[in-house]
Design a protein around this motif. Structure first.
Motif, short mmCIF file in Angstrom:
data_model
loop_
_atom_site.label_atom_id
_atom_site.label_comp_id
_atom_site.label_asym_id
_atom_site.label_seq_id
_atom_site.Cartn_x
_atom_site.Cartn_y
_atom_site.Cartn_z
N TRP A 191 0.84 -1.21 0.00
CA TRP A 191 0.00 0.00 0.00
C TRP A 191 0.88 1.25 0.00
O TRP A 191 0.61 2.20 -0.74
CB TRP A 191 -0.89 0.06 1.25
CG TRP A 191 -1.99 -0.96 1.31
CD1 TRP A 191 -2.19 -2.02 0.47
CD2 TRP A 191 -3.05 -1.00 2.27
NE1 TRP A 191 -3.30 -2.73 0.87
CE2 TRP A 191 -3.84 -2.12 1.97
CE3 TRP A 191 -3.40 -0.21 3.36
CZ2 TRP A 191 -4.98 -2.46 2.72
CZ3 TRP A 191 -4.52 -0.55 4.11
CH2 TRP A 191 -5.31 -1.66 3.79
N ASP A 217 -8.33 3.56 4.18
CA ASP A 217 -8.04 2.12 4.14
C ASP A 217 -7.39 1.65 5.43
O ASP A 217 -7.71 0.58 5.96
CB ASP A 217 -7.13 1.79 2.94
CG ASP A 217 -7.84 1.98 1.60
OD1 ASP A 217 -9.08 2.04 1.59
OD2 ASP A 217 -7.14 2.07 0.57
N LYS A 251 -9.02 -0.99 8.06
CA LYS A 251 -8.29 -2.22 8.39
C LYS A 251 -8.12 -2.33 9.91
O LYS A 251 -8.36 -3.38 10.51
CB LYS A 251 -6.92 -2.22 7.68
CG LYS A 251 -6.11 -3.49 7.87
CD LYS A 251 -4.90 -3.49 6.92
CE LYS A 251 -4.23 -4.85 6.82
NZ LYS A 251 -3.35 -5.13 7.96
#
Ligand code: TRP
Length: 328
Positions: free
Chosen positions: A102, A158, A162
């Motif tokens: 990422w 994100d 998560k």
């Protein structure tokens, strides 16, 4: 209920018209609608080498610019990132939660590390996790940024999702508030590129430039061989000058009104009027800045007060994140 907004600027260069028209001016105009936290992100600045004395001065100068532009420290928390230790602490937790893929996919990382390659700092890769910590520590609803930062805000979402899924629902999921195209100010000498801190001197108007310098930069700005004055995207130099003209005009002035004003006139007239508008538009900022410079203790107090007011929020969030991960 007011929305809580968080944004920040790096004290890594002298502030220019793009920073003001694209970011700070909008913050000032919207400050009554929201609950604001505006940060001076010095920890982000050191992801590339900085001269310590200059960094320290620029951090104070940026605080003075926030204030001089009209941010009201009573309604807006203005603070320095490194004054609240939870930014670095939460960033570490995020470093451990975020997959390497990422982080290494971030466009800004790829661009910034391209030049020095293996000599780039590890901090440059970790930059977006620090930015996620900035935003998520305060449970911000909105993050006003330019489109170049959209990817980082999406990564922030994100990371929050998560973390919430894998540990505990600690973080609010923030929204990117992306500024419209119009507020993107381009380089005066090369209007297909963004006005920037790192471009050559004739690319930008600095917020504290003297009237003489402002005049010379605008008069030399790149245009084209056209004649009529119209907002046309395919004439980037002209479009940029007109955008600046519009942003310094009274609120609500439309493109049509500006085009009508310049019917039958040439670039010379536009540039001359723009010089006056920009000099007058920046005058209060320059005068307020000089006044603030006479009282450095005042600025230190504002920064201390800003950090003291919001530190409890950061502490509460960090404690919850730490506990959720089993630390302590
Ligand atoms: N990365 C942003 C920029 O360079 C600055 C920044 C750091 C920021 N932390 C932030 C912006 C949090 C918004 C929210 O423009």
């Amino acid at each position: 209920m007011k929305k809580r907004v968080f944004s920040g600027i790096q004290p890594s260069g002298e502030m220019h018209l793009g920073n003001y028209l694209g970011a700070i001016k909008n913050w000032v105009e919207a400050q009554h609608d929201n609950e604001n936290i505006f940060c001076i992100v010095d920890l982000h600045a050191i992801t590339v080498p900085q001269d310590p004395t200059t960094l320290h001065r620029r951090t104070r100068d940026l605080a003075k610019i926030y204030l001089a532009a009209g941010l009201d420290p009573k309604r807006t928390a203005i603070f320095v990132q490194s004054h609240i230790k939870e930014h670095t602490e939460l960033a570490w937790l995020f470093n451990c939660v975020t997959p390497l893929g990422w982080a290494s996919r971030m466009t800004q990382y790829k661009e910034k590390s391209a030049e020095k390659k293996e000599q780039s700092s590890v901090g440059l890769l970790a930059y977006p996790m620090l930015m996620a910590a900035d935003i998520l520590l305060y449970q911000a609803d909105g993050v006003p940024v330019g489109d170049d930062q959209k990817q980082h805000v999406e990564l922030t979402r994100d990371i929050a999702e998560k973390f919430n899924r894998e540990y505990a629902p600690v973080f609010k999921i923030p929204e990117p508030w992306i500024r419209g195209e119009g507020a993107r100010i381009m380089a005066l000498d090369e209007p297909t590129k963004k006005m920037s801190k790192s471009g050559g001197p004739s690319n930008a108007i600095l917020l504290l430039d003297s009237p003489e310098v402002i005049k010379s930069r605008i008069m030399k700005a790149t245009t084209d061989s056209g004649r009529d004055i119209k907002f046309e995207a395919e004439r980037p130099g002209l479009y940029n000058l007109l955008t600046i003209y519009q942003l310094f005009s009274p609120a609500g002035t439309t493109q049509e009104q500006i085009e009508a004003h310049f019917v039958g006139q040439g670039y010379g007239t536009l540039k001359k009027e723009l010089v006056e508008l920009v000099i007058e538009g920046l005058r209060p900022l320059r005068e307020n800045f000089n006044q603030l410079s006479a009282d450095p203790c005042y600025v230190e107090d504002i920064l201390k007060d800003g950090a003291d007011r919001i530190r409890p929020i950061a502490e509460t969030t960090y404690k919850a994140a730490k506990e959720a991960m089993g630390l302590g």
